[in-house]
Scaffold this active site. Structure first.
Site, mmCIF file in Angstrom:
data_model
loop_
_atom_site.group_PDB
_atom_site.id
_atom_site.type_symbol
_atom_site.label_atom_id
_atom_site.label_comp_id
_atom_site.label_asym_id
_atom_site.label_seq_id
_atom_site.Cartn_x
_atom_site.Cartn_y
_atom_site.Cartn_z
ATOM 1 N N GLY A 169 4.918 -6.392 5.741
ATOM 2 C CA GLY A 169 4.697 -7.366 6.817
ATOM 3 C C GLY A 169 3.216 -7.543 7.093
ATOM 4 C CG ASP A 212 -0.370 -0.151 8.230
ATOM 5 O OD1 ASP A 212 -1.197 0.725 8.562
ATOM 6 O OD2 ASP A 212 0.808 0.094 7.933
ATOM 7 C CG MET A 266 5.563 0.597 0.053
ATOM 8 S SD MET A 266 6.123 0.055 -1.578
ATOM 9 C CE MET A 266 4.565 -0.336 -2.380
ATOM 10 C CB ALA A 267 1.437 -2.175 4.758
ATOM 11 C CE LYS A 300 0.808 1.424 4.418
ATOM 12 N NZ LYS A 300 1.636 2.587 4.716
ATOM 13 C CB VAL A 358 11.971 -5.874 4.919
ATOM 14 C CG1 VAL A 358 11.954 -6.028 6.437
ATOM 15 C CG2 VAL A 358 11.749 -7.210 4.234
HETATM 16 O O1 C5P Z 1 0.637 -1.740 14.621
HETATM 17 P P1 C5P Z 1 2.049 -1.821 14.150
HETATM 18 O O2 C5P Z 1 2.833 -2.874 14.877
HETATM 19 O O3 C5P Z 1 2.181 -1.936 12.656
HETATM 20 O O4 C5P Z 1 2.714 -0.409 14.511
HETATM 21 C C1 C5P Z 1 4.103 -0.261 14.660
HETATM 22 C C2 C5P Z 1 4.395 0.965 15.511
HETATM 23 O O5 C5P Z 1 4.053 2.166 14.791
HETATM 24 C C3 C5P Z 1 3.585 1.055 16.782
HETATM 25 O O6 C5P Z 1 4.206 0.352 17.827
HETATM 26 C C4 C5P Z 1 3.564 2.562 17.059
HETATM 27 O O7 C5P Z 1 4.770 2.973 17.652
HETATM 28 C C5 C5P Z 1 3.530 3.143 15.656
HETATM 29 N N1 C5P Z 1 2.145 3.478 15.253
HETATM 30 C C6 C5P Z 1 1.541 4.605 15.825
HETATM 31 N N2 C5P Z 1 0.254 4.925 15.470
HETATM 32 C C7 C5P Z 1 -0.421 4.192 14.566
HETATM 33 C C8 C5P Z 1 0.179 3.062 13.943
HETATM 34 C C9 C5P Z 1 1.476 2.740 14.325
HETATM 35 O O8 C5P Z 1 2.145 5.293 16.657
HETATM 36 N N3 C5P Z 1 -1.675 4.524 14.245
#
Ligand code: C5P
Length: 315
Positions: free
Chosen positions: A115, A152, A112-113, A12, A108
């Site tokens: 993972g 994501d 672009m999401a 994305k 990685v």
């Molecule tokens: O949810 P995910 O593990 O992909 O998010 C990685 C990190 O990105 C989170 O631990 C957070 O620090 C940050 N994040 C955030 N606000 C969001 C999405 C992600 O602060 N809406």
């Protein structure tokens, strides 16, 4: 009974990424317009033996069609592995053990999401496996597991073009017209998502100009117009200053990429640069130019919107 299940899910780019204040849970409230592109991750479940109770993932292996990170990412902490275990545990259905193969086409730590796409593809693949032996999970239950896996992941499941609020996981499909043609350029210097968000908080303390852009109206109107120039003018990413502070080379990449097509911006938390072009030919020409100029960087073309996570084959 199946011996192999193949699923895929899209990468994305955020057409609009507005980042609000930090919340008590460490996340930030977002107003994000997600846009899925046809650069897709592929997840295969290789199925072996009789149904078992308890954990089902025996092993996993990732094959890299993009730059390989220094550390080994294959293990129980991997989002695809966790997604398969979560679906099987939640469904409460005994299934045979599986070996997971991931074909990695999305960078990685690139913004672009990639993972999250692995997780989304693994969710639908595992649900197809469960369906062979019992009742599969509902769409809603899969969405709830996606929310737990990462902010994501729900969009990677859904695909298309969508407005995300909350952590980015409360989604509403958006209307759009026409196709968007992109070049993606990865300077191969990954940015951990959490670091980009926390650096933005720090930068905002010293710079009052870095206000949250929480109104995506210009963008949402532009994507229904089928006018690339309007879409280009409306693209916005609040995380861009953080990504550029962490990786100063991005300034040069953005300037060069912006000259090849309509507009260049950082994708999500970066460092991937997304370049919006008028059409597929323009995107291919720009990709050639950028690959030549930035020798060693990874460059590919993609278009969107593309569909969300799907099971491609059960055999
Ligand atoms: O949810 P995910 O593990 O992909 O998010 C990685 C990190 O990105 C989170 O631990 C957070 O620090 C940050 N994040 C955030 N606000 C969001 C999405 C992600 O602060 N809406």
């Amino acid at each position: 009974m199946p011996r192999e299940i193949v699923a895929s899910a899209p990468g994305k780019v955020n057409l609009h990424l507005g980042v609000g204040e930090a919340r008590a849970d460490g996340y930030h409230d977002l107003v994000s317009v997600f846009h899925a592109v046809d650069r897709r991750e592929v997840v295969r479940l290789l199925i072996d033996g009789e149904p078992v109770d308890g954990p089902v993932v025996a092993s996993m292996r990732t094959t890299f069609f993009v730059d390989q990170p220094g550390e080994d990412i294959d293990g129980p902490g991997n989002l695809a592995w966790r997604a398969v275990e979560a679906v099987v545990a939640r469904a409460g259905v005994a299934v045979p053990r599986v070996h997971i193969e991931v074909d990695k086409h999305v960078f990685v730590a690139g913004g672009m999401a990639g993972g999250s796409a692995d997780a989304a593809a693994a969710l639908v693949a595992a649900n197809a496996l469960v369906a062979e032996y019992g009742d599969p999970l509902t769409t809603e239950a899969l969405h709830n597991l996606a929310v737990q896996l990462g902010a994501d992941v729900p969009f990677s499941l859904m695909g298309g073009t969508a407005l995300g609020t909350g952590r980015g996981d409360e989604l509403v499909e958006m209307l759009s017209r026409g196709r968007l043609h992109w070049v993606f350029v990865n300077p191969k210097i990954g940015i951990p998502t959490g670091r980009a968000f926390s650096l933005l908080d720090d930068l905002r303390h010293g710079n009052p100009a870095l206000v949250p852009h929480l109104n995506p109206t210009a963008l949402s109107q532009a994507i229904t117009s089928d006018d690339v120039a309007r879409v280009a003018a409306a693209l916005h990413n609040d995380l861009e200053p953080a990504a550029m502070t962490m990786r100063p080379v991005l300034k040069r990449v953005l300037e060069a990429a912006g000259r090849t097509c309509r507009r260049a911006l950082v994708s999500g938390s970066g460092p991937t640069v997304a370049v919006l072009c008028d059409n597929a030919d323009a995107a291919h020409a720009a990709a050639g130019q950028l690959a030549e100029q930035f020798d060693g960087y990874e460059v590919f073309v993609a278009e969107g919107p593309d569909r969300g996570a799907v099971v491609e084959r059960v055999s």
